[in-house]
Write a protein that holds these residues in place. Structure first.
Motif, PDB file in Angstrom:
ATOM      1  N   LEU A 182      22.689  12.350  -5.780  1.00  0.00           N
ATOM      2  CA  LEU A 182      23.061  12.271  -7.198  1.00  0.00           C
ATOM      3  C   LEU A 182      24.573  12.149  -7.291  1.00  0.00           C
ATOM      4  CD1 LEU A 182      20.196  13.804  -7.475  1.00  0.00           C
ATOM      5  CD2 LEU A 182      21.130  14.591  -9.611  1.00  0.00           C
ATOM      6  N   VAL A 183      25.015  11.186  -8.067  1.00  0.00           N
ATOM      7  CA  VAL A 183      26.447  10.973  -8.243  1.00  0.00           C
ATOM      8  C   VAL A 183      26.710  10.815  -9.737  1.00  0.00           C
ATOM      9  CG1 VAL A 183      28.353   9.392  -7.775  1.00  0.00           C
ATOM     10  CG2 VAL A 183      26.719   9.891  -5.966  1.00  0.00           C
ATOM     11  N   ARG A 184      27.642  11.606 -10.253  1.00  0.00           N
ATOM     12  CA  ARG A 184      27.975  11.484 -11.676  1.00  0.00           C
ATOM     13  C   ARG A 184      28.642  10.134 -11.915  1.00  0.00           C
ATOM     14  NH1 ARG A 184      30.828  14.289 -16.432  1.00  0.00           N
ATOM     15  NH2 ARG A 184      32.834  13.825 -15.486  1.00  0.00           N
ATOM     16  N   ASP A 185      28.427   9.586 -13.096  1.00  0.00           N
ATOM     17  CA  ASP A 185      28.948   8.257 -13.414  1.00  0.00           C
ATOM     18  C   ASP A 185      30.461   8.180 -13.202  1.00  0.00           C
ATOM     19  OD1 ASP A 185      28.339   5.569 -14.465  1.00  0.00           O
ATOM     20  OD2 ASP A 185      29.736   6.187 -16.041  1.00  0.00           O
ATOM     21  N   ALA A 186      31.161   9.302 -13.432  1.00  0.00           N
ATOM     22  CA  ALA A 186      32.612   9.331 -13.236  1.00  0.00           C
ATOM     23  C   ALA A 186      32.989   9.393 -11.754  1.00  0.00           C
ATOM     24  CB  ALA A 186      33.191  10.538 -13.964  1.00  0.00           C
ATOM     25  N   LEU A 187      31.990   9.455 -10.880  1.00  0.00           N
ATOM     26  CA  LEU A 187      32.172   9.510  -9.421  1.00  0.00           C
ATOM     27  C   LEU A 187      32.953  10.751  -8.981  1.00  0.00           C
ATOM     28  CD1 LEU A 187      32.826   5.698  -8.729  1.00  0.00           C
ATOM     29  CD2 LEU A 187      30.682   6.964  -8.562  1.00  0.00           C
ATOM     30  N   ASP A 188      32.752  11.845  -9.715  1.00  0.00           N
ATOM     31  CA  ASP A 188      33.452  13.086  -9.387  1.00  0.00           C
ATOM     32  C   ASP A 188      32.501  14.229  -9.053  1.00  0.00           C
ATOM     33  OD1 ASP A 188      32.393  13.331 -11.898  1.00  0.00           O
ATOM     34  OD2 ASP A 188      34.261  13.914 -12.891  1.00  0.00           O
ATOM     35  N   GLU A 189      31.228  13.940  -9.010  1.00  0.00           N
ATOM     36  CA  GLU A 189      30.246  14.964  -8.618  1.00  0.00           C
ATOM     37  C   GLU A 189      29.267  14.301  -7.663  1.00  0.00           C
ATOM     38  OE1 GLU A 189      29.917  18.224  -9.487  1.00  0.00           O
ATOM     39  OE2 GLU A 189      31.724  18.183 -10.726  1.00  0.00           O
ATOM     40  N   PHE A 190      28.871  15.053  -6.643  1.00  0.00           N
ATOM     41  CA  PHE A 190      28.006  14.508  -5.591  1.00  0.00           C
ATOM     42  C   PHE A 190      27.034  15.577  -5.126  1.00  0.00           C
ATOM     43  CE2 PHE A 190      27.371  14.324  -0.954  1.00  0.00           C
ATOM     44  CZ  PHE A 190      26.828  13.053  -0.792  1.00  0.00           C
ATOM     45  N   LEU A 191      25.762  15.233  -5.085  1.00  0.00           N
ATOM     46  CA  LEU A 191      24.758  16.137  -4.522  1.00  0.00           C
ATOM     47  C   LEU A 191      23.919  15.359  -3.512  1.00  0.00           C
ATOM     48  CD1 LEU A 191      24.944  17.223  -7.754  1.00  0.00           C
ATOM     49  CD2 LEU A 191      23.200  18.727  -6.857  1.00  0.00           C
ATOM     50  N   HIS A 192      23.583  15.991  -2.424  1.00  0.00           N
ATOM     51  CA  HIS A 192      22.761  15.379  -1.375  1.00  0.00           C
ATOM     52  C   HIS A 192      21.681  16.383  -1.014  1.00  0.00           C
ATOM     53  CE1 HIS A 192      22.653  13.890   3.103  1.00  0.00           C
ATOM     54  NE2 HIS A 192      21.490  13.772   2.512  1.00  0.00           N
ATOM     55  N   LEU A 193      20.436  16.035  -1.322  1.00  0.00           N
ATOM     56  CA  LEU A 193      19.332  16.981  -1.205  1.00  0.00           C
ATOM     57  C   LEU A 193      18.139  16.337  -0.501  1.00  0.00           C
ATOM     58  CD1 LEU A 193      19.673  17.889  -4.940  1.00  0.00           C
ATOM     59  CD2 LEU A 193      20.246  19.476  -3.104  1.00  0.00           C
ATOM     60  N   HIS A 194      17.246  17.195  -0.025  1.00  0.00           N
ATOM     61  CA  HIS A 194      16.065  16.700   0.670  1.00  0.00           C
ATOM     62  C   HIS A 194      14.815  17.280   0.044  1.00  0.00           C
ATOM     63  CE1 HIS A 194      19.391  16.346   3.639  1.00  0.00           C
ATOM     64  NE2 HIS A 194      18.972  15.113   3.493  1.00  0.00           N
ATOM     65  N   PRO A 195      14.132  16.488  -0.787  1.00  0.00           N
ATOM     66  CA  PRO A 195      12.929  16.996  -1.444  1.00  0.00           C
ATOM     67  C   PRO A 195      11.783  17.183  -0.446  1.00  0.00           C
ATOM     68  CG  PRO A 195      13.468  14.748  -2.208  1.00  0.00           C
ATOM     69  CD  PRO A 195      14.433  15.093  -1.131  1.00  0.00           C
ATOM     70  N   GLN A 196      10.844  17.997  -0.857  1.00  0.00           N
ATOM     71  CA  GLN A 196       9.567  18.081  -0.140  1.00  0.00           C
ATOM     72  C   GLN A 196       8.765  16.858  -0.537  1.00  0.00           C
ATOM     73  OE1 GLN A 196       9.119  20.349   2.027  1.00  0.00           O
ATOM     74  NE2 GLN A 196       8.990  22.412   1.193  1.00  0.00           N
ATOM     75  N   VAL A 197       8.119  16.233   0.429  1.00  0.00           N
ATOM     76  CA  VAL A 197       7.354  15.024   0.117  1.00  0.00           C
ATOM     77  C   VAL A 197       5.931  15.193   0.616  1.00  0.00           C
ATOM     78  CG1 VAL A 197       7.269  12.515   0.307  1.00  0.00           C
ATOM     79  CG2 VAL A 197       9.483  13.677   0.414  1.00  0.00           C
ATOM     80  N   SER A 198       4.952  14.950  -0.277  1.00  0.00           N
ATOM     81  CA  SER A 198       3.544  15.095   0.103  1.00  0.00           C
ATOM     82  C   SER A 198       3.063  13.819   0.804  1.00  0.00           C
ATOM     83  CB  SER A 198       2.691  15.328  -1.134  1.00  0.00           C
ATOM     84  OG  SER A 198       2.490  14.101  -1.819  1.00  0.00           O
ATOM     85  N   ASP A 199       1.853  13.869   1.337  1.00  0.00           N
ATOM     86  CA  ASP A 199       1.259  12.702   2.003  1.00  0.00           C
ATOM     87  C   ASP A 199       1.049  11.546   1.039  1.00  0.00           C
ATOM     88  OD1 ASP A 199       1.225  14.004   4.365  1.00  0.00           O
ATOM     89  OD2 ASP A 199      -0.915  14.498   4.337  1.00  0.00           O
ATOM     90  N   GLU A 200       1.018  11.854  -0.245  1.00  0.00           N
ATOM     91  CA  GLU A 200       0.833  10.794  -1.250  1.00  0.00           C
ATOM     92  C   GLU A 200       2.179  10.294  -1.782  1.00  0.00           C
ATOM     93  OE1 GLU A 200      -1.133  13.836  -1.638  1.00  0.00           O
ATOM     94  OE2 GLU A 200      -2.443  12.743  -0.256  1.00  0.00           O
ATOM     95  N   GLY A 201       3.243  10.721  -1.159  1.00  0.00           N
ATOM     96  CA  GLY A 201       4.556  10.245  -1.576  1.00  0.00           C
ATOM     97  C   GLY A 201       5.108  10.961  -2.788  1.00  0.00           C
ATOM     98  N   GLN A 202       4.521  12.096  -3.114  1.00  0.00           N
ATOM     99  CA  GLN A 202       5.014  12.890  -4.246  1.00  0.00           C
ATOM    100  C   GLN A 202       6.161  13.776  -3.774  1.00  0.00           C
ATOM    101  OE1 GLN A 202       3.411  13.475  -7.443  1.00  0.00           O
ATOM    102  NE2 GLN A 202       3.963  15.542  -7.979  1.00  0.00           N
ATOM    103  N   ALA A 203       7.299  13.625  -4.418  1.00  0.00           N
ATOM    104  CA  ALA A 203       8.474  14.401  -4.030  1.00  0.00           C
ATOM    105  C   ALA A 203       8.718  15.504  -5.036  1.00  0.00           C
ATOM    106  CB  ALA A 203       9.696  13.491  -3.956  1.00  0.00           C
ATOM    107  N   GLU A 204       9.152  16.639  -4.516  1.00  0.00           N
ATOM    108  CA  GLU A 204       9.379  17.806  -5.366  1.00  0.00           C
ATOM    109  C   GLU A 204      10.671  18.479  -4.929  1.00  0.00           C
ATOM    110  OE1 GLU A 204       5.912  20.439  -6.495  1.00  0.00           O
ATOM    111  OE2 GLU A 204       7.055  21.783  -5.193  1.00  0.00           O
ATOM    112  N   ILE A 205      11.499  18.803  -5.904  1.00  0.00           N
ATOM    113  CA  ILE A 205      12.764  19.462  -5.570  1.00  0.00           C
ATOM    114  C   ILE A 205      13.209  20.347  -6.717  1.00  0.00           C
ATOM    115  CG2 ILE A 205      14.135  17.463  -6.382  1.00  0.00           C
ATOM    116  CD1 ILE A 205      15.508  18.965  -3.399  1.00  0.00           C
ATOM    117  N   GLU A 206      13.768  21.499  -6.368  1.00  0.00           N
ATOM    118  CA  GLU A 206      14.395  22.334  -7.387  1.00  0.00           C
ATOM    119  C   GLU A 206      15.837  21.876  -7.499  1.00  0.00           C
ATOM    120  OE1 GLU A 206      13.565  26.782  -8.304  1.00  0.00           O
ATOM    121  OE2 GLU A 206      15.375  26.662  -7.083  1.00  0.00           O
TER     122      GLU A 206
END
Ligand SMILES: [Cu+2]
Length: 273
Positions: free
Chosen positions: A93-117
């Protein structure tokens, strides 16, 4: 042209952008087909999308929120994924102003469903990128945008600070940049020193199977460029990445390195003439 020695020492994933795509960029979510530096062959698939399943409207700022999503390519849900760099999906995730950055790894099910807090502290508009590789398919980046509720801090002008020194917590990074391939690629080298002693770091640890991780966003287009150094590179205080730079202008990068189990992020801005 880069020497063979260099190519064997670094890998990169470049992204096809509006600049090298044959058709105008669609206005909404698009994918950038990943391709190797010198191979701009277009993949057969159409742009991939990140589809949020339960995000009606805006995400609250600073509050952990469970978010589910899946990816769609060629109008179909992407179900089976191949891990890349140890994970099934890399969510950036990158804020439009390019001043915030997040790099995360969601849980992904066998059906390709991703979940993240997801906890996004800063309100504003965000560009969402998901790196993925369908089983038997080509690695790509799916995109969308999202809003985080609240009074968004205004964007400030991006100031080019690399080449140069960037201090990021316990890390002092001297960033060197060498243009190659007639300006279409840059070798970005981080000379990493301890923030306290100024001595070259000796305790760099692999992070996601490599000695570093780098995301670069082209400021004008918000196109996404992902790069990694050679897998399993020997421990060293110097880490080099090769980054595809399809057009002149400013680029914002976030390099990530791991020391003592902590991931440190080095934000920087560079310009391609
Ligand atoms: Cu990742």
């Amino acid at each position: 042209m880069l020497s063979h020695r260099f190519l064997s020492a670094a890998c990169c994933v470049c992204v096809l952008t509006a600049a090298c795509a044959p058709t105008p960029k669609p206005p909404a979510s698009t994918v950038d087909h990943s391709a190797h530096e010198h191979n701009h062959a277009h993949g057969s698939s159409t742009p991939a999308l990140v589809v949020f399943e339960d995000l009606a409207g805006e995400l609250p700022a600073g509050q952990p929120t469970l978010v589910t999503f899946h990816l769609e390519q060629d109008g179909k849900r992407v179900e089976k994924l191949e891990p890349t760099h140890e994970k099934l999906m890399h969510l950036i995730l990158v804020r439009d102003a390019l001043d915030e950055f997040l790099h995360l790894h969601p849980q992904v099910s066998d059906e390709g469903q991703a979940e993240i807090e997801l906890t996004v502290p800063e309100p504003g508009s965000y560009h969402v990128y998901v790196d993925f590789q369908p089983k038997g398919g080509q690695a790509g980046t799916a995109r969308t945008t999202m809003k985080v509720a609240g009074d968004a801090r205004p964007a400030t002008e991006l100031k080019t600070n690399a080449p140069g020194e960037v201090i990021a917590g316990e890390l002092r990074a001297e960033i060197a940049i060498t243009a190659g391939d007639e300006g279409k690629s840059q070798t970005i080298t981080f000379h990493l020193k301890d923030g306290q002693t100024g001595e070259p770091v000796k305790d760099l640890e692999p992070y996601l199977g490599a000695m570093g991780h780098l995301v670069v966003i082209q400021a004008a287009t918000k196109d996404y460029i992902h790069a990694h150094p050679e897998h399993g590179a020997a421990a060293t205080s110097n880490v080099a990445f090769e980054v595809h730079t399809p057009a002149s202008g400013q680029y914002v990068g976030w390099a990530q390195f791991q020391r003592g189990g902590d991931v440190m992020t080095v934000p920087f801005v560079f310009a391609v003439p």
